[in-house]
Design a protein around this motif. Structure first.
Motif, PDB file in Angstrom:
ATOM      1  N   TYR A  94      74.243  21.722  14.774  1.00 48.34           N
ATOM      2  CA  TYR A  94      74.789  23.064  14.977  1.00 48.34           C
ATOM      3  C   TYR A  94      73.704  24.146  14.974  1.00 48.34           C
ATOM      4  N   PRO A  95      72.739  24.125  14.044  1.00 49.76           N
ATOM      5  CA  PRO A  95      71.655  25.119  14.122  1.00 49.76           C
ATOM      6  C   PRO A  95      70.853  25.032  15.419  1.00 49.76           C
ATOM      7  N   LEU A  96      70.619  23.812  15.923  1.00 47.15           N
ATOM      8  CA  LEU A  96      69.897  23.676  17.187  1.00 47.15           C
ATOM      9  C   LEU A  96      70.702  24.279  18.336  1.00 47.15           C
ATOM     10  N   LEU A  97      71.998  24.014  18.355  1.00 44.09           N
ATOM     11  CA  LEU A  97      72.853  24.582  19.398  1.00 44.09           C
ATOM     12  C   LEU A  97      72.932  26.103  19.274  1.00 44.09           C
ATOM     13  N   ALA A  98      72.979  26.603  18.042  1.00 43.56           N
ATOM     14  CA  ALA A  98      73.047  28.051  17.828  1.00 43.56           C
ATOM     15  C   ALA A  98      71.785  28.738  18.330  1.00 43.56           C
ATOM     16  N   TYR A  99      70.658  28.058  18.175  1.00 44.22           N
ATOM     17  CA  TYR A  99      69.415  28.668  18.667  1.00 44.22           C
ATOM     18  C   TYR A  99      69.390  28.697  20.191  1.00 44.22           C
ATOM     19  N   LEU A 100      69.807  27.615  20.807  1.00 46.78           N
ATOM     20  CA  LEU A 100      69.776  27.561  22.266  1.00 46.78           C
ATOM     21  C   LEU A 100      70.760  28.535  22.901  1.00 46.78           C
ATOM     22  N   THR A 101      71.926  28.703  22.284  1.00 50.23           N
ATOM     23  CA  THR A 101      72.960  29.540  22.896  1.00 50.23           C
ATOM     24  C   THR A 101      72.848  31.009  22.498  1.00 50.23           C
ATOM     25  N   ARG A 102      72.417  31.274  21.255  1.00 51.36           N
ATOM     26  CA  ARG A 102      72.401  32.658  20.764  1.00 51.36           C
ATOM     27  C   ARG A 102      71.046  33.106  20.231  1.00 51.36           C
ATOM     28  N   ARG A 103      70.042  32.253  20.333  1.00 55.45           N
ATOM     29  CA  ARG A 103      68.702  32.562  19.831  1.00 55.45           C
ATOM     30  C   ARG A 103      68.704  32.893  18.338  1.00 55.45           C
ATOM     31  N   LEU A 104      69.579  32.223  17.599  1.00 55.57           N
ATOM     32  CA  LEU A 104      69.597  32.369  16.148  1.00 55.57           C
ATOM     33  C   LEU A 104      68.604  31.373  15.564  1.00 55.57           C
ATOM     34  N   THR A 105      67.567  31.868  14.913  1.00 60.48           N
ATOM     35  CA  THR A 105      66.509  31.002  14.405  1.00 60.48           C
ATOM     36  C   THR A 105      66.961  30.291  13.133  1.00 60.48           C
ATOM     37  N   PRO A 106      66.320  29.169  12.796  1.00 61.23           N
ATOM     38  CA  PRO A 106      66.622  28.506  11.518  1.00 61.23           C
ATOM     39  C   PRO A 106      66.500  29.454  10.328  1.00 61.23           C
ATOM     40  N   ARG A 107      65.570  30.400  10.393  1.00 66.58           N
ATOM     41  CA  ARG A 107      65.421  31.369   9.304  1.00 66.58           C
ATOM     42  C   ARG A 107      66.693  32.186   9.130  1.00 66.58           C
ATOM     43  N   GLN A 108      67.259  32.655  10.238  1.00 68.94           N
ATOM     44  CA  GLN A 108      68.478  33.454  10.172  1.00 68.94           C
ATOM     45  C   GLN A 108      69.664  32.639   9.680  1.00 68.94           C
ATOM     46  N   LEU A 109      69.699  31.362  10.027  1.00 67.00           N
ATOM     47  CA  LEU A 109      70.848  30.528   9.693  1.00 67.00           C
ATOM     48  C   LEU A 109      70.784  29.980   8.271  1.00 67.00           C
ATOM     49  N   PHE A 110      69.651  29.410   7.886  1.00 71.71           N
ATOM     50  CA  PHE A 110      69.576  28.704   6.610  1.00 71.71           C
ATOM     51  C   PHE A 110      69.421  29.631   5.415  1.00 71.71           C
ATOM     52  N   LEU A 111      68.815  30.800   5.601  1.00 71.64           N
ATOM     53  CA  LEU A 111      68.720  31.717   4.470  1.00 71.64           C
ATOM     54  C   LEU A 111      70.093  32.247   4.089  1.00 71.64           C
ATOM     55  N   GLY A 112      71.004  32.278   5.056  1.00 69.00           N
ATOM     56  CA  GLY A 112      72.376  32.701   4.765  1.00 69.00           C
ATOM     57  C   GLY A 112      73.186  31.610   4.101  1.00 69.00           C
ATOM     58  N   SER A 113      72.867  30.351   4.403  1.00 68.09           N
ATOM     59  CA  SER A 113      73.572  29.218   3.813  1.00 68.09           C
ATOM     60  C   SER A 113      72.650  28.007   3.800  1.00 68.09           C
ATOM     61  N   LEU A 114      72.328  27.526   2.617  1.00 67.72           N
ATOM     62  CA  LEU A 114      71.449  26.362   2.504  1.00 67.72           C
ATOM     63  C   LEU A 114      72.126  25.088   2.990  1.00 67.72           C
ATOM     64  N   ASP A 115      73.435  25.149   3.212  1.00 68.55           N
ATOM     65  CA  ASP A 115      74.176  23.981   3.693  1.00 68.55           C
ATOM     66  C   ASP A 115      74.341  23.971   5.200  1.00 68.55           C
ATOM     67  N   GLY A 116      73.699  24.905   5.898  1.00 67.15           N
ATOM     68  CA  GLY A 116      73.775  24.927   7.349  1.00 67.15           C
ATOM     69  C   GLY A 116      75.034  25.607   7.862  1.00 67.15           C
ATOM     70  N   LEU A 117      75.482  25.203   9.058  1.00 65.25           N
ATOM     71  CA  LEU A 117      76.641  25.807   9.711  1.00 65.25           C
ATOM     72  C   LEU A 117      77.844  24.876   9.643  1.00 65.25           C
ATOM     73  N   THR A 118      79.010  25.435   9.402  1.00 65.44           N
ATOM     74  CA  THR A 118      80.234  24.645   9.480  1.00 65.44           C
ATOM     75  C   THR A 118      80.632  24.483  10.944  1.00 65.44           C
ATOM     76  N   ALA A 119      81.561  23.558  11.204  1.00 68.21           N
ATOM     77  CA  ALA A 119      82.048  23.367  12.572  1.00 68.21           C
ATOM     78  C   ALA A 119      82.728  24.638  13.083  1.00 68.21           C
ATOM     79  N   LYS A 120      83.419  25.329  12.196  1.00 66.92           N
ATOM     80  CA  LYS A 120      84.077  26.581  12.593  1.00 66.92           C
ATOM     81  C   LYS A 120      83.052  27.625  13.007  1.00 66.92           C
ATOM     82  N   GLU A 121      81.996  27.762  12.228  1.00 68.61           N
ATOM     83  CA  GLU A 121      80.954  28.737  12.564  1.00 68.61           C
ATOM     84  C   GLU A 121      80.280  28.373  13.883  1.00 68.61           C
TER      85      GLU A 121
END
Length: 473
Positions: free
Chosen positions: A168-195
């Motif tokens: 999900y983080p890889l897909l989020a970066y490709l589709t929305r340019r959300l970096t791992p820094r933006q994603l993981f600092l908000g949640s150490l457990d990554g992204l849920t399927a809903k997110e």
């Protein structure tokens, strides 16, 4: 640093099978009795030896009961009877400091490792991105206690976590340019399927690329209830199944991650840096020669390259035998440097870090994952073409920059003084001509001399810049 008392890793508390601690300049792991037979069998198997040789897993040895260290460890931890000794890693990093390809390579390591383990009736019981570190720009699996006997062979129980932490983080970066820094600092457990579903978009999630791993997982996650969870656990425990189904799914996920990795191409902005900088050919060569000469003479074992950009000086430092931590705020710079360092197996760890706003301590009590400044200290710090950015963009004072660099280096600093008249400095100032009117080379030397001794001063030809070799007082 030698420790007379075992110092437990603040991030090693979730797994009841054991924990990691530092003792007497070594890295150890205590293993619970009920998990020991699996660990012992695995570590003594040809499979583990092959995994170590390939560099996929951290080098690990069992501490013999006859070893005096074992007795001392038992004295400190009488409830544990089994201990492992791991090869210490020079640097520790976290997923929110990685580039896109670093996260992708960590994902591929998980998938390939799981396939290898299945061949010998072992499995990864979880798929956390925090179970991976990097050594010589190569991903390496470090959590031995995540390896266990599979509950079933046909499914991978860690598939959901793999999606949350990697796919999900890889897909989020490709589709929305959300970096791992933006994603993981908000949640150490990554992204849920809903997110992931809403980041990718409801319509796009129906496409073949996303349907199985995002849309269907979102529907399952949406409809799940405690009763369904209990029922599912009972059904999963009934049959071990056949490994072929899981192997096919692992192969499918590996192909998907490889396709995602190929889709991402860094922008060309990093390539124009050398053209935009103010050095002549003579100045550029002279600067590189100075850095190489000082590093070759001083021979620091560890180097921190701040604002590394494309990694030119990180490569010079690595060429003198140093282990290099290279950081920059530009994702594409770190991405390109990682790809090159990984391909050439250079002792360079590129990380996405803003030194003016470095990664804080996060997780439980802000100690589970250590702050960057606690992990970054090195024998030498390179601060090249950085001073004016910290002064103008970050609005740091000269004294605060000095203290930051003094805290980060153990021995020496190579810094580039950039005069206010420098074209790049003027570009940064833009409409703020009122800033730093009193900045002079004499003020710079006087300020830094409070924490450093000036060893050498070297004006860069054809520029308003000067290189300094400083030794920490």
């Amino acid at each position: 640093m030698r420790t007379s008392q075992p110092e437990r890793d603040a991030g090693s508390y979730r797994d009841p099978s054991g924990f990691v601690f530092r003792y007497d300049n070594g890295i150890y792991r205590a293993v619970a009795d009920d998990h020991w037979p699996i660990v012992e069998k695995l570590l003594n198997s040809p499979l583990w030896q092959n995994l170590e040789t390939s560099g996929w897993v951290i080098s690990t040895e069992i501490v013999p009961t006859a070893d005096p260290v074992h007795r001392r460890l038992r004295d400190h931890h009488p409830e544990y009877h089994h201990f492992l000794r791991h090869r210490p890693l020079e640097r520790i990093s976290y997923p929110y400091e990685w580039s896109f390809s670093m996260l992708a390579d960590a994902a591929l390591l998980h998938l390939r490792l799981q396939r290898k383990l299945l061949e010998q009736n072992f499995s990864l019981k979880d798929a956390s991105a925090f179970n991976v570190q990097f050594s010589n720009a190569q991903p390496i699996f470090v959590d031995v206690l995540s390896l266990a006997r599979p509950t079933r062979m046909d499914i991978w129980p860690a598939y959901g976590q793999f999606c949350r932490m990697f796919l999900y983080p890889l897909l989020a970066y490709l589709t929305r340019r959300l970096t791992p820094r933006q994603l993981f600092l908000g949640s150490l457990d990554g992204l849920t399927a809903k997110e992931a579903y809403y980041i990718i978009g409801p319509l796009r999630s129906l496409a073949p690329t996303y349907f199985l791993d995002v849309f269907l997982q979102y529907l399952i996650e949406k409809s799940i209830t405690p009763d369904k969870v209990r029922s599912l656990r009972k059904r999963v425990a009934v049959s071990r199944g056949d490994a072929r189904a899981q192997i096919l799914n692992l192969a499918r996920l590996e192909r998907k991650v490889l396709r995602l990795k190929k889709k991402w191409n860094p922008s060309s902005s990093w390539q124009s840096y050398q053209k935009k900088c103010t050095y002549s050919d003579d100045g550029r060569i002279a600067k590189a020669d100075f850095v190489q000469r000082v590093l070759a003479a001083e021979k620091p074992q560890t180097v921190l390259d701040l604002g590394c950009n494309t990694g030119h000086y990180s490569r010079i430092a690595a060429g003198t035998g140093a282990s290099v931590l290279a950081v920059d705020t530009d994702h594409d710079c770190i991405e390109v440097l990682y790809r090159e360092a990984s391909q050439e197996k250079l002792p360079i760890l590129p990380l996405l870090v803003d030194i003016a706003n470095p990664t804080p301590g996060v997780g439980f009590r802000n100690q589970e994952r250590r702050a960057f400044l606690e992990r970054a200290t090195s024998e030498c710090v390179l601060a090249l073409a950085l001073l004016h950015h910290l002064l103008v963009a970050a609005r740091l004072s000269l004294a605060s920059i000095r203290d930051l660099l003094a805290d980060l280096t153990k021995k020496m600093l190579i810094i580039e003084y950039v005069d206010r008249k420098d074209p790049m400095f003027q570009t940064l100032l833009a409409l703020r001509d009122d800033l730093y009117g009193d900045l002079t080379r004499d003020l710079f030397i006087a300020t830094f001399s409070e924490r450093f001794e000036v060893i050498e001063e070297y004006p860069i030809p054809d520029t308003q810049r000067c290189l300094y070799h400083l030794r920490k007082r």
